[in-house]
Design a protein around this motif. Structure first.
Motif, PDB file in Angstrom:
ATOM      1  N   SER A 223      47.339  52.646  44.750  1.00 53.45           N
ATOM      2  CA  SER A 223      47.650  51.216  44.734  1.00 53.45           C
ATOM      3  C   SER A 223      46.626  50.528  45.627  1.00 53.45           C
ATOM      4  O   SER A 223      46.126  51.120  46.585  1.00 53.45           O
ATOM      5  N   VAL A 224      46.306  49.277  45.316  1.00 58.20           N
ATOM      6  CA  VAL A 224      45.303  48.526  46.077  1.00 58.20           C
ATOM      7  C   VAL A 224      45.869  47.145  46.400  1.00 58.20           C
ATOM      8  O   VAL A 224      46.714  46.616  45.674  1.00 58.20           O
ATOM      9  N   ASN A 225      45.380  46.549  47.481  1.00 54.35           N
ATOM     10  CA  ASN A 225      45.883  45.229  47.876  1.00 54.35           C
ATOM     11  C   ASN A 225      44.847  44.137  47.668  1.00 54.35           C
ATOM     12  O   ASN A 225      44.909  43.082  48.290  1.00 54.35           O
ATOM     13  N   ASP A 226      43.894  44.395  46.782  1.00 53.05           N
ATOM     14  CA  ASP A 226      42.878  43.401  46.448  1.00 53.05           C
ATOM     15  C   ASP A 226      42.607  43.499  44.952  1.00 53.05           C
ATOM     16  O   ASP A 226      42.357  44.589  44.423  1.00 53.05           O
ATOM     17  N   SER A 227      42.662  42.372  44.260  1.00 51.42           N
ATOM     18  CA  SER A 227      42.546  42.382  42.801  1.00 51.42           C
ATOM     19  C   SER A 227      41.160  42.799  42.333  1.00 51.42           C
ATOM     20  O   SER A 227      41.014  43.442  41.289  1.00 51.42           O
ATOM     21  N   THR A 228      40.110  42.449  43.098  1.00 50.11           N
ATOM     22  CA  THR A 228      38.758  42.870  42.724  1.00 50.11           C
ATOM     23  C   THR A 228      38.622  44.383  42.838  1.00 50.11           C
ATOM     24  O   THR A 228      37.984  45.033  42.000  1.00 50.11           O
ATOM     25  N   ALA A 229      39.243  44.970  43.866  1.00 49.34           N
ATOM     26  CA  ALA A 229      39.240  46.427  44.008  1.00 49.34           C
ATOM     27  C   ALA A 229      40.013  47.087  42.867  1.00 49.34           C
ATOM     28  O   ALA A 229      39.640  48.174  42.394  1.00 49.34           O
ATOM     29  N   GLN A 230      41.075  46.437  42.406  1.00 52.83           N
ATOM     30  CA  GLN A 230      41.836  46.976  41.275  1.00 52.83           C
ATOM     31  C   GLN A 230      40.959  47.034  40.022  1.00 52.83           C
ATOM     32  O   GLN A 230      40.989  48.013  39.272  1.00 52.83           O
ATOM     33  N   LEU A 231      40.169  45.998  39.804  1.00 49.62           N
ATOM     34  CA  LEU A 231      39.238  45.994  38.670  1.00 49.62           C
ATOM     35  C   LEU A 231      38.228  47.130  38.798  1.00 49.62           C
ATOM     36  O   LEU A 231      37.968  47.862  37.835  1.00 49.62           O
ATOM     37  N   THR A 232      37.648  47.284  39.979  1.00 47.29           N
ATOM     38  CA  THR A 232      36.659  48.332  40.194  1.00 47.29           C
ATOM     39  C   THR A 232      37.258  49.716  39.952  1.00 47.29           C
ATOM     40  O   THR A 232      36.631  50.589  39.336  1.00 47.29           O
ATOM     41  N   ALA A 233      38.477  49.923  40.422  1.00 42.68           N
ATOM     42  CA  ALA A 233      39.150  51.208  40.213  1.00 42.68           C
ATOM     43  C   ALA A 233      39.381  51.473  38.727  1.00 42.68           C
ATOM     44  O   ALA A 233      39.252  52.610  38.256  1.00 42.68           O
ATOM     45  N   THR A 234      39.724  50.427  37.982  1.00 45.88           N
ATOM     46  CA  THR A 234      39.956  50.576  36.549  1.00 45.88           C
ATOM     47  C   THR A 234      38.659  50.913  35.826  1.00 45.88           C
ATOM     48  O   THR A 234      38.616  51.807  34.975  1.00 45.88           O
ATOM     49  N   LEU A 235      37.584  50.222  36.174  1.00 44.90           N
ATOM     50  CA  LEU A 235      36.275  50.498  35.571  1.00 44.90           C
ATOM     51  C   LEU A 235      35.821  51.924  35.885  1.00 44.90           C
ATOM     52  O   LEU A 235      35.110  52.546  35.095  1.00 44.90           O
ATOM     53  N   SER A 236      36.241  52.447  37.031  1.00 40.14           N
ATOM     54  CA  SER A 236      35.845  53.791  37.442  1.00 40.14           C
ATOM     55  C   SER A 236      36.642  54.888  36.739  1.00 40.14           C
ATOM     56  O   SER A 236      36.402  56.076  36.971  1.00 40.14           O
TER      57      SER A 236
END
Length: 302
Positions: A223-236
């Motif tokens: 889980s992440v607390n930043d939406s931009t990090a969530q996008l990066t994790a999904t792309l990864s």
């Protein structure tokens, strides 16, 4: 002592955190800043600041004095701005706070046009997924989403943000493509968004014509607390996410993300421009509000 100037200097020192930085921001000598603060303390017979070699901290009395005088300075600035036709030529400082994704994907790319149109407005942008207190933090307005509970604030709905469920193609090749929320929850890794304020993990929400469902796996792997990090994790390829369409769309278009379960939708997320009721709607705030409405026009279904 120039009393008004001393108050302005004190407020800027509090905001800057050091005498040197405050002097740079005010474009006056550091010795003048120090002298004015010392004279103000002598006048009040109070210690307003604790000084160290690295940083300045505010005393309890100084914090109370800052809160009241800073509000008065803003009101005085608004009065003077109105008298000098500020409504026609907006000028002065405007403090705005917004979430990371809103800033990076929508507002900042569009900001050159605003700066060109209003060159005399000095924008101070706070970018964070943490909700702040407008009055305590002395912010003119914020852009925030979700349901509103504070009736003391004025909120203008500026958008309805659509969310999509998606994953990287290489993740789906390895783990198959889920067809239903039940299959997603049982067999797949989900990248959850976690609230900075409450540390609560937000569930994935789905609806179709027959039913509504939520998925929240216990002990989720990521889980992440930043939406931009969530996008990066999904792309990864770390799992499946629900993301705002405005963030995901460029990567869907170029094939880095793939939509899944399109028959199951999440309800649109309302987005608001919010400011305190007692905050005078200055020319600069009015200009920014009107510009924001234009920027978010493509994100409104109405």
């Amino acid at each position: 002592m120039d009393h008004l100037l001393a108050i302005k200097v004190f407020c800027r020192v509090v905001e800057a955190g050091t005498f040197s930085r405050a002097a740079d921001l005010l474009d006056i000598p550091k010795s003048t800043v120090t002298k004015l603060v010392q004279e103000l303390e002598a006048h009040l017979q109070l210690k307003l600041l604790h000084r160290t070699t690295r940083r300045v901290t505010v005393t309890m009395e100084g914090a109370a004095y800052y809160e009241k005088t800073n509000k008065l300075l803003h009101e005085l600035e608004d009065i003077e701005s109105n008298i000098s036709n500020e409504q026609r030529t907006p000028r002065g400082r405007l403090k705005v706070d917004m979430a990371s994704a809103i800033a990076n994907f929508i507002l900042l790319p569009a900001l050159p046009a605003f700066i060109q149109q209003y060159p005399e407005i000095q924008l101070e942008l706070g970018v964070s997924d943490t909700n702040i207190d407008l009055l305590t933090d002395n912010v003119d307005c914020v852009i925030r989403g979700g349901e509103l509970s504070d009736t003391s604030l004025i909120a203008k709905r500026i958008a309805e943000l659509k969310f999509v469920t998606c994953a990287a193609p290489h993740y789906l090749q390895q783990h198959s493509t889920p067809q239903t929320p039940d299959e997603l929850g049982a067999k797949h890794r989900i990248i959850y968004y976690r609230s900075r304020k409450t540390n609560r993990v937000m569930p994935l929400r789905f609806s179709n014509k027959q039913q509504s469902m939520e998925i929240q796996q216990q002990g989720s792997q990521l889980s992440v607390n930043d939406s931009t990090a969530q996008l990066t994790a999904t792309l990864s390829g770390l799992g499946v996410s629900q993301l705002p369409l405005f963030m995901a769309q460029p990567y869907i278009d170029n094939g880095q993300l793939q939509l899944i379960m399109t028959d199951w939708q999440r309800a649109a997320f309302p987005l608001y421009l919010i400011y305190p009721q007692e905050r005078h709607l200055s020319g600069r705030l009015r200009a920014f509000a009107n510009w924001v409405m234009d920027v978010f026009q493509p994100h409104r279904p109405y």
